[in-house]
Structures are given as C-alpha cells and as structure tokens.
Scaffold this active site. Structure first.
Site, PDB file in Angstrom:
ATOM      1  N   SER A   1       0.856  -1.181   0.000  1.00 28.64           N
ATOM      2  CA  SER A   1       0.000   0.000   0.000  1.00 28.64           C
ATOM      3  C   SER A   1       0.894   1.233   0.000  1.00 28.64           C
ATOM      4  O   SER A   1       1.756   1.384   0.876  1.00 28.64           O
ATOM      5  CB  SER A   1      -0.878  -0.035   1.261  1.00 28.64           C
ATOM      6  OG  SER A   1      -1.609   1.152   1.383  1.00 28.64           O
TER       7      SER A   1
ATOM      8  N   LYS B   1      -1.258  -0.849  -4.234  1.00 30.97           N
ATOM      9  CA  LYS B   1      -2.473  -0.094  -3.876  1.00 30.97           C
ATOM     10  C   LYS B   1      -2.089   1.364  -3.678  1.00 30.97           C
ATOM     11  O   LYS B   1      -1.173   1.675  -2.919  1.00 30.97           O
ATOM     12  CB  LYS B   1      -3.051  -0.699  -2.593  1.00 30.97           C
ATOM     13  CG  LYS B   1      -4.104   0.118  -1.902  1.00 30.97           C
ATOM     14  CD  LYS B   1      -4.805  -0.743  -0.859  1.00 30.97           C
ATOM     15  CE  LYS B   1      -4.756  -0.113   0.522  1.00 30.97           C
ATOM     16  NZ  LYS B   1      -5.442  -0.939   1.526  1.00 30.97           N
ATOM     17  N   LEU B   2      -2.804   2.245  -4.379  1.00 24.98           N
ATOM     18  CA  LEU B   2      -2.526   3.681  -4.274  1.00 24.98           C
ATOM     19  C   LEU B   2      -3.566   4.322  -3.383  1.00 24.98           C
ATOM     20  O   LEU B   2      -4.767   4.149  -3.601  1.00 24.98           O
ATOM     21  CB  LEU B   2      -2.600   4.334  -5.656  1.00 24.98           C
ATOM     22  CG  LEU B   2      -1.785   3.682  -6.779  1.00 24.98           C
ATOM     23  CD1 LEU B   2      -2.072   4.391  -8.097  1.00 24.98           C
ATOM     24  CD2 LEU B   2      -0.302   3.745  -6.451  1.00 24.98           C
ATOM     25  N   LYS B   3      -3.120   5.093  -2.427  1.00 24.18           N
ATOM     26  CA  LYS B   3      -4.056   5.861  -1.614  1.00 24.18           C
ATOM     27  C   LYS B   3      -4.495   7.087  -2.418  1.00 24.18           C
ATOM     28  O   LYS B   3      -3.647   7.742  -3.039  1.00 24.18           O
ATOM     29  CB  LYS B   3      -3.369   6.308  -0.315  1.00 24.18           C
ATOM     30  CG  LYS B   3      -3.056   5.157   0.618  1.00 24.18           C
ATOM     31  CD  LYS B   3      -4.335   4.646   1.241  1.00 24.18           C
ATOM     32  CE  LYS B   3      -4.059   3.595   2.295  1.00 24.18           C
ATOM     33  NZ  LYS B   3      -5.297   3.146   2.940  1.00 24.18           N
TER      34      LYS B   3
ATOM     35  N   ASP C   1      -7.331   3.058  -2.843  1.00 28.65           N
ATOM     36  CA  ASP C   1      -8.036   3.050  -1.555  1.00 28.65           C
ATOM     37  C   ASP C   1      -8.319   4.500  -1.160  1.00 28.65           C
ATOM     38  O   ASP C   1      -7.391   5.289  -0.971  1.00 28.65           O
ATOM     39  CB  ASP C   1      -7.169   2.366  -0.489  1.00 28.65           C
ATOM     40  CG  ASP C   1      -7.888   2.207   0.848  1.00 28.65           C
ATOM     41  OD1 ASP C   1      -9.041   2.678   0.973  1.00 28.65           O
ATOM     42  OD2 ASP C   1      -7.294   1.600   1.774  1.00 28.65           O
TER      43      ASP C   1
ATOM     44  N   ASN D   1     -10.215   5.417   1.545  1.00 28.73           N
ATOM     45  CA  ASN D   1     -10.477   5.580   2.978  1.00 28.73           C
ATOM     46  C   ASN D   1     -11.682   6.501   3.231  1.00 28.73           C
ATOM     47  O   ASN D   1     -11.617   7.447   4.018  1.00 28.73           O
ATOM     48  CB  ASN D   1      -9.240   6.082   3.726  1.00 28.73           C
ATOM     49  CG  ASN D   1      -8.202   4.991   3.914  1.00 28.73           C
ATOM     50  OD1 ASN D   1      -7.124   5.052   3.329  1.00 28.73           O
ATOM     51  ND2 ASN D   1      -8.532   3.973   4.685  1.00 28.73           N
TER      52      ASN D   1
ATOM     53  N   GLU E   1     -11.122   0.501  -3.284  1.00 24.62           N
ATOM     54  CA  GLU E   1     -11.372   0.193  -1.872  1.00 24.62           C
ATOM     55  C   GLU E   1     -12.023   1.375  -1.152  1.00 24.62           C
ATOM     56  O   GLU E   1     -11.558   2.512  -1.257  1.00 24.62           O
ATOM     57  CB  GLU E   1     -10.037  -0.177  -1.217  1.00 24.62           C
ATOM     58  CG  GLU E   1     -10.148  -0.636   0.239  1.00 24.62           C
ATOM     59  CD  GLU E   1      -8.812  -1.141   0.783  1.00 24.62           C
ATOM     60  OE1 GLU E   1      -7.954  -1.561  -0.029  1.00 24.62           O
ATOM     61  OE2 GLU E   1      -8.620  -1.116   2.005  1.00 24.62           O
TER      62      GLU E   1
ATOM     63  N   ASP F   1     -13.648  -2.050   3.304  1.00 29.67           N
ATOM     64  CA  ASP F   1     -12.704  -2.173   4.421  1.00 29.67           C
ATOM     65  C   ASP F   1     -13.423  -1.652   5.674  1.00 29.67           C
ATOM     66  O   ASP F   1     -14.055  -2.432   6.410  1.00 29.67           O
ATOM     67  CB  ASP F   1     -11.439  -1.372   4.074  1.00 29.67           C
ATOM     68  CG  ASP F   1     -10.428  -1.246   5.190  1.00 29.67           C
ATOM     69  OD1 ASP F   1     -10.711  -1.683   6.313  1.00 29.67           O
ATOM     70  OD2 ASP F   1      -9.327  -0.672   4.966  1.00 29.67           O
TER      71      ASP F   1
ATOM     72  N   LYS G   1      -9.450  -7.354   8.209  1.00 28.48           N
ATOM     73  CA  LYS G   1      -8.429  -6.976   9.191  1.00 28.48           C
ATOM     74  C   LYS G   1      -8.921  -7.470  10.549  1.00 28.48           C
ATOM     75  O   LYS G   1     -10.002  -7.048  10.989  1.00 28.48           O
ATOM     76  CB  LYS G   1      -8.261  -5.461   9.254  1.00 28.48           C
ATOM     77  CG  LYS G   1      -7.727  -4.822   7.981  1.00 28.48           C
ATOM     78  CD  LYS G   1      -7.691  -3.306   8.118  1.00 28.48           C
ATOM     79  CE  LYS G   1      -7.179  -2.645   6.857  1.00 28.48           C
ATOM     80  NZ  LYS G   1      -7.368  -1.177   6.889  1.00 28.48           N
TER      81      LYS G   1
ATOM     82  N   GLY H   1      -3.907  -4.376   6.187  1.00 31.00           N
ATOM     83  CA  GLY H   1      -2.818  -4.088   7.111  1.00 31.00           C
ATOM     84  C   GLY H   1      -3.075  -2.794   7.845  1.00 31.00           C
ATOM     85  O   GLY H   1      -3.821  -1.933   7.364  1.00 31.00           O
TER      86      GLY H   1
HETATM   87  O1  SMG Z   1      -0.165  -2.132   6.753  1.00 31.68           O
HETATM   88  O2  SMG Z   1       0.705  -1.718   4.796  1.00 31.68           O
HETATM   89  C1  SMG Z   1      -0.085  -1.480   5.701  1.00 31.68           C
HETATM   90  C2  SMG Z   1      -1.060  -0.357   5.495  1.00 31.68           C
HETATM   91  C3  SMG Z   1      -2.153  -0.764   4.612  1.00 31.68           C
HETATM   92  O3  SMG Z   1      -3.287   0.958   3.471  1.00 31.68           O
HETATM   93  C4  SMG Z   1      -3.200   0.299   4.480  1.00 31.68           C
HETATM   94  N1  SMG Z   1      -4.016   0.457   5.516  1.00 31.68           N
HETATM   95  O4  SMG Z   1      -7.298   1.592   4.830  1.00 31.68           O
HETATM   96  O5  SMG Z   1      -6.323  -0.201   4.281  1.00 31.68           O
HETATM   97  C5  SMG Z   1      -6.299   0.880   4.833  1.00 31.68           C
HETATM   98  C6  SMG Z   1      -5.067   1.423   5.514  1.00 31.68           C
HETATM   99  C7  SMG Z   1      -5.347   1.874   6.900  1.00 31.68           C
HETATM  100  C8  SMG Z   1      -4.174   2.444   7.581  1.00 31.68           C
HETATM  101  S1  SMG Z   1      -4.637   3.402   8.921  1.00 31.68           S
HETATM  102  C9  SMG Z   1      -3.224   3.514   9.852  1.00 31.68           C
HETATM  103 MG    MG Z   2      -8.376   0.448   3.373  1.00 27.85          MG
END
Ligand code: SMG
Ligand code: MG
Length: 393
Positions: A154, A180-182, A207, A209, A232, A257, A281, A309
C-alpha cells in the site's frame, strides 16, 4: 496460586490467566504514511502480553492493538483502547476463571459494545499463549493450509507523481504482486492515470479511505476505465447503500474495508451488492476468530477476500499472515515485509521473497515474539492490567 489457576491444572485444555500487561511502543517509520485522513511518521501500538497456566504448562502470548493515536480510521483510538483494556476488557476476561480456548475470549467480552481493536488484541494474546502451550501454530488452528502467501503493498499519498512512481518501482523490483494507491480528493484521477500509463501491466488498486460521496460518480466512472483490480472503500463506513448504488455502475469491483466490522456486516454488504471483494483486518472486526467467520461467509458466497494491514509490528503481522494462508484468501494482501515500514521491528523481521511471496510463521502460536532489548528500546509506557493474587485498584 489463585483458585482459577488450580482449576486449570485439573483440566486438560483450560488455561488460567495469571497476568496481563500492556506495553505501548513507538517505532519510527522508514517514510511517512499518508492517507486521505492524515499522515503517520511513527507507528504507535499497544502490545498486550498474557501469561497463562494450563494443563500443559505455562506459556506467554502477545497480541497487537491496531488502534491509531487519533480516531480517524475508526472511532477507536490508542489511549481509549488502553483505558478500555484496563477498565473493562481485562476484568471481563479474567473474572470468568480459566479459559477453555481462544473462542471464549469473544464470548466473555461480548457484553462490551464495540471496541473491536482492543478486544482483538486481547484475543490474539490469549490465542498465542494457548496455542504455544499446545505446540500448535495459529495458521493450522485457523484451518490454513498454505505456508507462503502472495503480498501486495500500500503506497501512501506522495507530494508528486514522480516521487510516487519512484517508490512504486522500488516495491515492484522487490517483487510485490499488487500495488495499492491511496487517493483523496484532488489527488486521484491524474495520479492514477499517470501511474497506470507508466505501469500498464501492474496489478493496481486504489483506496479512498471513505473520502468520497455518490456525487463523485464521474470520478469513479473515469477510474473504471483504468483496469484497476478494485476500488477500496470509496464512501463513508456506514454507507452500504451508496456503495451498492456505485457498484452497479462500475465494472471494477468495490472492496469494502471500514464498512465491514463483522460477519453479519459482510453478509449484508454482499447481499446488498455493496461490494465484490472484502478486505479483512482482524483488529477492525474484533478478533481473529471473527476474521475467520468473515472469510467463511465470503467464501460460501464466492466473494474473494484478502488480508489488509494497519502498519503492524511483527506481533500483528504474524496474525495477518496466518489469516492470509486461509483457502478463501485469493488476492494478495497488504502484508508487506517489515522493511517497508521499519528499520527495526520489535520481532524478527518478516522478509518478502523475490517472488513476492512471504512465509507464514511455522512455529507454535503466532510464531514470533518481541525481542526483549528492542521492545525495551521502543517502549514508551507499560502497565499491568491483571496479576493473579494482586487486588486491582
Ligand atoms: O499495513 O501496509 C499497511 C497499510 C495498509 O493501506 C493500508 N491500511 O485503509 O487499508 C487501509 C489502511 C489503513 C491504515 S490506517 C493507519
Ligand atoms: Mg483500506
């Protein structure tokens, strides 16, 4: 020894809890991790240690609480989880006497509403101790069969597309199987288009969020043309209907998620057509056994799942890898190598193979434990929640 300890000695499988300790660690990240809800420069986590005594002897176990310092990803936050473990979850767990197995943790904590990340940490620590006492691996206990799993990575929001591409190329060279690109409003379509143009064959996902609304449909229709593996959590955590309305308009699968907190949520989301993929998760859903139930619910409905993660230390990463080895986990997870996050982890590092695969821990319990010296170096506070024979405050 207290009464609960004696009763455990008499049973074959029961384990009495003798001590519960919380250790908060702060570990520098190798690079800041930025999402649509903020940036993290260090990883802070509560590690829960449970010391148990059962028919087969003494064992200690560790679990990690993934609540962040601030309640942005979910309503839970680190200091709240610390208090919750002290005030309610520790007592609720220990007041019932010896435990017949990890499944009893969820049952004893059920009356406390929510606080899933705190509950998950306690359940993982008990499961680790209980399984270590039996010489059984967590992955085997959960029903996993594979000993290696494919891993994705990610990528946080970067100041420029060039910097993001540089980071991504580094990960691809290491073998990661999916990137995965935020994304966030203002840093979405042009970034994803540029990355897609530079890397036409790379399995890519995005993703958000929960940063968008149904009114942003044109953006998602444009993203739909980029051959993404999934999109996502585009909308708010509680907007299943919005996700269902979006999913019918897109060929790209939506992955949920934040919206999925339980197996009941998973069944509802699938039945509503709100997603075609689920990110599991264990912290978000209240524990590894609920995570397994979500896996089962999705598998029965032919919905692929993968393991997400929360930038875990090795303690939490080991649980994620055990779950990733389950048969219904058919997509690479955010279970990246320790070096993607930390120069030094509290446990032995998890290392990605050049083929993008990672080994599932092969020794009893979660398979790893904090190195005492490194743990000490990263610790910022400690507190005993429960000690057999010692009265609480
Ligand atoms: O553990 O590599 C990792 C991070 C993966 O992108 C990731 N997590 O929404 O999936 C998600 C985010 C939440 C991170 S919040 C600290
Ligand atoms: Mg996510």
């Amino acid at each position: 020894m207290g009464a609960s300890g004696r009763s455990a000695m008499n049973g074959d499988t029961a384990m009495a809890i003798r001590r519960i300790e919380l250790v908060e660690v702060a570990i520098p990240l190798v690079r800041p991790f930025r999402t649509s809800f903020g940036e993290e420069r260090e990883k802070r986590a509560i590690l829960v240690r449970v010391d148990g005594l059962g028919g087969v002897g003494e064992a200690s176990g560790w679990g990690e609480c993934v609540a962040s310092p601030e309640p942005r990803y979910s309503e839970e936050w680190l200091d709240g989880a610390w208090l919750m473990l002290h005030e309610y979850l520790g007592p609720a767990l220990t007041e019932g006497g010896a435990l017949e197995g990890p499944h009893e943790v969820g049952q004893r904590l059920r009356w406390v509403r929510g606080h899933r990340m705190a509950k998950a940490a306690l359940e993982a620590a008990v499961a680790d101790a209980w399984l270590r006492a039996r010489g059984e691996r967590l992955a085997a206990y959960l029903g996993a069969e594979r000993d290696r799993v494919p891993c994705g990575v990610s990528v946080g929001i970067a100041p420029s597309v060039q910097e993001m591409l540089l980071e991504i190329r580094g990960y691809l060279d290491r073998g990661y199987a999916r990137v995965k690109l935020k994304i966030e409003p203002g840093r979405d379509l042009h970034v994803v288009r540029a990355v897609r143009a530079a890397l036409p064959a790379t399995p890519l996902s995005v993703d958000a969020n929960a940063a968008y609304r149904l009114a942003d449909l044109p953006l998602f229709e444009a993203l739909d043309d980029l051959g993404l593996v999934m999109i996502e959590q585009p909308f708010a955590h509680d907007d299943l209907l919005g996700h269902a309305k979006l999913q019918v308009r897109l060929a790209t699968p939506i992955c949920l998620d934040e919206s999925i907190r339980s197996a009941v949520d998973a069944a509802a989301a699938i039945e509503l057509g709100a997603c075609r993929v689920i990110n599991i998760k264990p912290g978000r859903v209240g524990g590894l056994l609920e995570a397994k139930r979500i896996h089962d619910v999705a598998s029965e409905r032919n919905v692929p799942v993968w393991i997400g993660g929360m930038l875990e230390t090795g303690v939490g990463r080991s649980v994620n890898l055990a779950l990733a080895a389950l048969p219904g986990v058919t997509m690479p997870g955010d279970t990246s190598g320790s070096d993607r996050y930390f120069r030094h982890d509290v446990t032995e590092p998890f290392v990605l193979g050049g083929d993008g695969m990672m080994a599932v821990p092969a020794t009893p319990g979660i398979g790893v434990e904090p190195d005492p010296q490194r743990l000490e170096a990263f610790t910022i506070r400690r507190s005993v929640v429960f000690e057999e024979g010692v009265e609480g405050p």
